[in-house]
Each structure stands twice: as C-alpha cells, then as structure tokens.
Design an enzyme around this catalytic site. Sequence first.
Site, PDB file in Angstrom:
ATOM      1  N   ASP A 162      11.571  -6.917  -6.064  1.00 31.91           N
ATOM      2  CA  ASP A 162      10.150  -7.102  -5.769  1.00 31.91           C
ATOM      3  C   ASP A 162       9.684  -8.501  -6.180  1.00 31.91           C
ATOM      4  OD1 ASP A 162       7.602  -6.426  -4.908  1.00 31.91           O
ATOM      5  OD2 ASP A 162       7.628  -4.468  -5.876  1.00 31.91           O
ATOM      6  N   ASP A 215       1.837  -3.832   1.786  1.00 28.78           N
ATOM      7  CA  ASP A 215       2.337  -2.487   1.517  1.00 28.78           C
ATOM      8  C   ASP A 215       1.746  -1.526   2.538  1.00 28.78           C
ATOM      9  OD1 ASP A 215       3.640  -3.500  -0.662  1.00 28.78           O
ATOM     10  OD2 ASP A 215       2.252  -2.687  -2.147  1.00 28.78           O
TER      11      ASP A 215
END
Length: 710
Positions: A162, A215
């Site tokens: 990430d 997202d």
Amino acid sequence: MFSVQELKTSGMERLMFLSLLAFCGHAAGLRFPGGFDVASTPPMGWNSWNFYGCSVDEQALRSAAKAMNASGLQAVGYEYINSDDCWMLLNRSEAGQLIPNPQKFPSGLQATIDYVHSLGLKFGLYTDAGSRTCAGFAGAYGHEAIDAWTYAQWELDYLKDDACNIVDNCLTDYSDMQLGLWASRRPMVLSVECQPPVEIVSQGGYGNMRRVGHDIQPSWKSMTSLVDQGSGLWPFAHNNSGGWGGWWNDLDMIEVGNGEFSDVNLAQAHFTMWCIMKAPLILGNNLSAITPDILAVLANPQAIAVNQDPLGIQARRLAVQAAASTTLSLPHDNVAVIASCDPTRPTQLWRFVNLSTPSPDLLYLQPCDPANVAQVWSFPGADGTPAPLQNKLTGQCIDAAANFDPGMLTDCSGAQSQSWYLEANTSYIRGNPAGSYGQNCLDVYMFTGPDVEIGTCKPPGVPNSNQQWQWSPSSGLIASVANPGKCLAASDGPSGGWLTTTDQHGQTWCLDSGLQGEGGWQGSPCARQTSQTFTPMPVHGQPTQFTFSADAPPGWNNDQYASGPLPHTRYVNGNWWDAQGPAWVFNLTAATLHGSTVQASATNIYDDNLLGNVTVGSDFCLDLTTMGMLEVWAAPLTGGRYAVALFNRSPAQDTITLDYSVLQPAVVNPLSAKFAVYDIWAAANRGTFQGSYSASVASHGTAFLVLTPA
C-alpha cells in the site's frame, strides 16, 4: 546465504544489501535471473478488507479459504486468500522483523498459511511502502530486504504493498521490495498502490499490478468511475511474454455481492468490465454467505476465460452511442457537453443562484469560529451513548454508511450508521457498535486535512491524534487534537453559487463537478454541496474558470475531426481514449455568463495524435444532454476471436450496435466479415452475423459476448 535473523535494517546494511540486489537485478535488466512466471494472467482470489476491515483474523481467513474450496470458486481459477491490513503488531521485534498479532492468530500465522496451502490455495499478506500502514501498523519503509526474506520463509505467494505514510519515494520503495522478493527466490505476486508512472512500472521491476484510482465502494458510481480511470491504460497491460511476470491495471477489489452489486444485473455489469479490462479478479464479499445468483456471476467459466485469455490484451472503449432515453432517473444519467449555441434548447439556459452559506455534504477542518453555524454540532453522544451527530447549518447527520458516496452528511433518519459517541479513553468519535460501525472513526486526512473522512479506528499505541477530538458543549464546536485551532465543519468556507438549468420535463439540475471522476462534469439534483458551488462567482459578461475533459461523439474519429467542423455535441467523459489512443481533451478555460447562456471564449482542444491545441470561438455553449451513454468495448482473444462488452450506462433498456469496423486489431473487409456470437450471461449462441451485431441491453447492464470467425 543470510538468514532472516542476520538481516538487520540499519541504513548502511540496507544500502549494501539493496545495492547488491540492484547490481544483480539491473545487470539482468531488473529481472531476477531465470525469471518468475508470476501473474502471467490477472491474479484471481479474495481479499479480507471489504468485508472484515481491520477485524481480520485466522478464523476469517480459514473460513474464506474453506468457502473458496467448497463453493467451486477454486475450481474455476480463484487461488489467493489475502489478508489486508491489521494482521501484525504495531511495532517490529528488536531484530526488525514483523510480528503477527498473537491474539488474531492464536494458532500462529504460519498455521493459517499452511492450512490455506493444504487446500491447494495460495496465501497473501498486506504491507505498506511507508513508515506505517494505513491503519497505523509497522510499515515496510527501510525494511524491504528483511521483510522479503521473512515472507519467503513464511512461504507467501502474494504481497499487497500500500501507499500510506510515504517517507521517500514510492517508486524507489517498490523497486526495493521487488528486488528483495526476487532475491528471496520465492515467486510472489507484488501489487502496488501509489500510482507511480505506469509507463515505467509496467516494464518490470516494480510489481505485477498497479491500482488505477480511488478505493472502490459498492455503488454504480464508484464502479464506473474506476472503469473510466482504467480505460486509457490498455497499452500497458500485458502477459508474461517479456519475462518479467505479467502486468495488469488493478481496478480494485470486486464488490459483486456487496451493496448495489447484490443485484444480479448490476453484478454482471461490474464483473463484465473487470473481466474484459483484464483487471485482477480479487473478490471482496463474504464467501461464506454467498448466494447462488452471485456465485453464478463470479464463477461463470466463460467470463473468467475472457479475463484469463493468454493474449493478455485489455479491452478498449471503441465506440459510444447516444441512448434513446430522455428521462433522467439518477445523477449519473446525464452529462455536460459543449454544443453549438441554441437558445431554443432549455438545457442551454442557465441561471446563477447566489449562495451566501454553502453547505456541502462533506466534512472539513476550518479555523474554529463559534459564530460560524457550519461548525456547530448537536452531539448528545458526547456522554458515551451512541446518538446522531447533527450539523446546525444543514440539519444533516454524519453517516458512516455514506462515506464519500454520496458524502458523509445525509438527511437524519435515526439509522444506526448515523449514531456516534465520544470514546472517553481515546477521545475518538466512534461509530455505533450495534450497527457494525464500531470500527469507524472521524479521521483528519493525513493528519493535517483539510478533508475529514470516516476511517478505520486506530488501535492504541500508534500515532492517532488525527482521530482525536475535543467537544465543547457550550459552543457546540468539535476541535481537532492534531490541529490546534481547527474545528470540524460542514463547509469548506467560500461562498459561491449554483449554475442551474431545467430540462424539457421541468426538472431542475445543477452543474456538478463532483461527478467528473465518473465520466465528466454532469448535472445532479441540486443540493447544498461543494461540488455544485462555483467560485469565483460567474458575473454577467465576466469570465470565470471551468475545466472539462471530453470525448468524441458517435461517428467521429480523429481524421474526420481534423478536416471537419466542430460537431454539435461532445460528451464530457474524463480523459477519453478512442481507437487511436488519447483523443480530445477540452479545457474550457474562460466561460462567460451571457444572459442565460454559458459561452466558451477560449476552449482549448487537445488531441494527442493529430491536432495539438486548437482554440474555438465563443459560439459554443454549455449544454446538459439528457442522453445516457451506450458504449462498445472489445479486446482480441486467442484464435482470432474477440471479447465484446455492450455497456449501457443509461437509465433505460436500449439497443447497442457493434459495427465490426471498429474492432481492433482491424477486421479485414468488415462489411462482409461474419462472426458467430455467443452471449455469456444468457449462455446462448445468438447465431452468425455479418458486418455488425445489435443487442437490447438492460439499464445499467451489459451484454458480454465472444465473437468467433465464421
């Protein structure tokens, strides 16, 4: 060979280790000697985050693995069981190693990995290229070498890397991690997140898949936004023919079975686009409670075969057609366009409505001011009992279920998602545990904001001041601990106004820049929100700033545009990519409100292939079309076949036509070409068709086809 315990992460040792790896790797062209055949087709599996969030543990992972094995998903190609964030302790060991949380893994993480492997499945974990993960746990920065060897020792198969709390440069960090994984000699898929330059990372040495955007949320708007963001990246997706492993554009986890995508028609549309765009098929639903209808979508062998076709070529959006429907039902069913000025068209007649106190449906930090009603809250939950958190200006409540989609403030309804309380021992404003919102906390984005979002509550011991708040019952202000003098507000400050128009049905719409990620600026029902508030205010006869991106209309290609007049209508649709590559990008740099029309006085049009910059005069106006969009997507498959998606974004069922002349690679003699058409979702052979094929497609649905030369 070094053991994991011997690999410390002091600056000098890390530099020496990575320098050695870099020398060996770059000598082979940043390729591990012998190469690894990883991700030669888009990875298929499941990730814990969308369903479990930070609550992942060994039981959740074992249950998912068991369900994947028993449901038939494994038999059709799904193979990865991936734990997302929160699997580890907050800090590393004295030797610099990551430590699995023993409370979450009482049998040990290794036992969970071994169990997954015993079912013939593969196992993946989460890390972060920064100093801390997005949830505040130990990040990989400065520890790439020791972590890579640790993962190899644990027999990991997949790593999601990430991009929160980046210290240095994520491109360098991802290169360090890739070199470490190669040096460990264990094949692992590497998924990267921070959107480093795709033209660089897709060539090898920086992972096998790259996130394209935000997202995902379980909504049509969020899904189509990611489709648009990934549409122009087709040149970079590829299989393992170059020896680096495959490279895929990651549209994020699949939401089929969650939220709006519990509807089978929407689920099929979502899955169609992920399959034909060669996105990794990483599921995010509860596999243990999957319904037969949703399982039939996710396990469809023909759909998966398109995604896993060995050619590995991502679909391109090759044509767009106007929909017949003129009745608007949803905000994303209309688009703003540039059109020839026509005062008889009601959708070109705009009115500027001045707003002295704009109040968006999002949250921000502002300098604390008790006189500013946008900062004043009713917060009975401050006593520790979950209750609505209501803004005095808007009368709306903060809603955990709506986080950014459509916003965070919705009309107060008494729903559990709107209940919050001040947690005494942490100073968190936490959601209602009774409604499964207990892991949601108000969070100042990146500590300094100004955006405030609803994030996962951080565990004690990590930097968490961005989730800490001070409540003043006398003033009604909620102050940020991380930002002294800043308070929670339902407005980002400046006054402005709406640009409104009324369609032929008498419905009023506001120009809305907040929908641009879904497909250009659009009209949406007027609400007091930032995306509909324009500053500086357009004054009659005075220019103001508007920025648009637009694609070519149906039937126009680059050559026709270069030699022909500006067409009547151009759909606004992000950075549109046509059959030739990036096409028209509109930048309405100066628009003037003349009477009731918004006229372009300097519209720059950029075509990456032919035109360069072109300036158009002021005889073109802002229009709001009520036509939805019908799209044709296609990708070549092995054996001379094509996969085709007829994608209906409009609010009504409509007919979409595939003209064989738009297919790429080009069909020889398209007018006489014949293809046998197989409809994947109908599981039906439609027959053999010459020159073109048309199908009736449901609203917000797809026809998913395979064309075989006849």
